[in-house]
Design an enzyme around this catalytic site. Structure first.
Site: not given
Ligand SMILES: [Zn+2]
Ligand SMILES: *[C@@H]1O[C@H](CO)[C@@H](O)[C@H](O)[C@H]1NC(C)=O
Ligand SMILES: *[C@@H]1O[C@H](CO)[C@@H](O)[C@H](O)[C@H]1NC(C)=O
Ligand SMILES: [Zn+2]
Length: 304
Positions: A260, A114, A269
């Site tokens: 997301e 990500c 995270h």
């Molecule tokens: Zn992320």
């Protein structure tokens, strides 16, 4: 005559070899934007190796290096600040915190991930800030929030989401599934709206520079990113090989969407490997359900 044709034959061979070489090196360079890390295996403080400055950019992008007042940000010197950043990275990903780029650290760093930084404004609540207890790191809480804990107001638990006009229905269906999964385990409700401009969450696919300062990087590397509350922007890298379901060499849209949406709701995270909010994902896998860590994170943030 003979020597001359020998020379031209040599030239042609050389050109062919050069062409082949540049084709091969382009092919490897294109395989992942994180490929450069492969050449940094074994590097440590004091080294000066070509590609270290790309590592600095990488760690800066994900929040581990602050370029403000960092005079060595643009060179290949593996200095003390970089070593500190690598150590923090290693703690966050359950690696031995040595500051050396060992094989495991490089493999972890090369994983597709990500684009949202692990650390916002120099603070992380991932594993590295967990308190030491009896000499070992206390590891019961792993979800994290960015600084200031941005969240939706408590009255705003019903969010609308909309897709940029023209988004293929296969993609919209998979992403809708991910919203439904979050709705089943939290107090949030989601509904798909037709009006893109007025939706709380706006979903779109982009390539490269798309105007928010967080450029996408082509196939592999960064797959997607989303913004913390109450921004609502939710972007996928259009250059990825997306799939609906587990397909070799492709990224499952629903699994990445599930991650997301956590950011859109205010989660950072997590250092728990099986958590949806862990920063990395492999191609060919699907993650369809939330982990207890993700649900605990939302409950703690919204006090529900
Ligand atoms: Zn992320
Ligand atoms: C980080 O710092 C910048 C500048 O001080 C500030 O504008 C921004 O809101 C901060 N972000 C968070 C999540 O605290
Ligand atoms: C994209 O995914 C499909 C489905 O698994 C796969 O067959 C194909 O090889 C992948 N393409 C690339 C470039 O990885
Ligand atoms: Zn974006």
């Amino acid at each position: 005559m003979a020597p001359k044709s020998d020379i031209s034959l040599f030239k042609v061979t050389l050109l062919l070899l050069l062409a082949l070489f540049s084709f091969l090196s382009n092919a490897t360079a294109n395989s992942s934007p994180f490929e450069f890390l492969e050449h940094l295996k074994g590097c440590q403080q004091g080294d000066k190796v070509k590609g270290i400055n790309d590592l600095k950019k990488y760690l800066h992008n994900f929040g581990y290096l602050n370029y403000k007042n960092y005079i060595h940000s643009d060179d290949d010197d593996f200095d003390e600040l970089l070593e500190e950043a690598v150590k923090t990275y290693q703690l966050n990903f359950h690696l031995k915190s040595t500051g050396t780029l060992d094989d495991k650290t490089i493999s972890q760093m090369m994983m597709p991930r990500c684009g949202v930084p692990d650390i916002v404004n120099g603070t992380t609540s991932m594993r590295s800030t967990q308190k030491h207890r009896h000499g070992s790191i206390h590891t019961t809480v792993h979800y994290s929030f960015p600084n200031g804990k941005p969240k939706w107001p408590s009255s705003k638990y019903h969010l609308s989401y909309a897709f940029f006009p023209g988004t293929p229905s296969q993609a919209t269906g998979a992403i809708a599934q991910a919203f439904a999964t979050w709705a089943r385990s939290t107090h949030f409700k989601f509904s798909q709206a037709q009006n893109y401009q007025n939706a709380d969450v706006k979903i779109s696919f982009h390539r490269g520079n798309h105007g928010d300062g967080r450029n996408f990087d082509g196939p592999g590397g960064v797959l997607a990113h989303a913004f913390y509350p109450t921004d609502g922007r939710f972007h996928f890298d259009a250059a990825e090989n997306w799939s609906v379901g587990a397909k070799p060499g492709a990224y499952d849209l629903e699994s990445v969407a599930l991650h997301e949406i956590g950011h859109l709701l205010g989660l950072g995270h997590s250092s728990v490997k099986g958590a949806i909010m862990s920063a990395t994902i492999s191609p060919g896998v699907t993650l369809k359900s939330l982990h207890g860590d993700d649900i605990q994170g939302i409950k703690a943030l919204y006090n529900v």
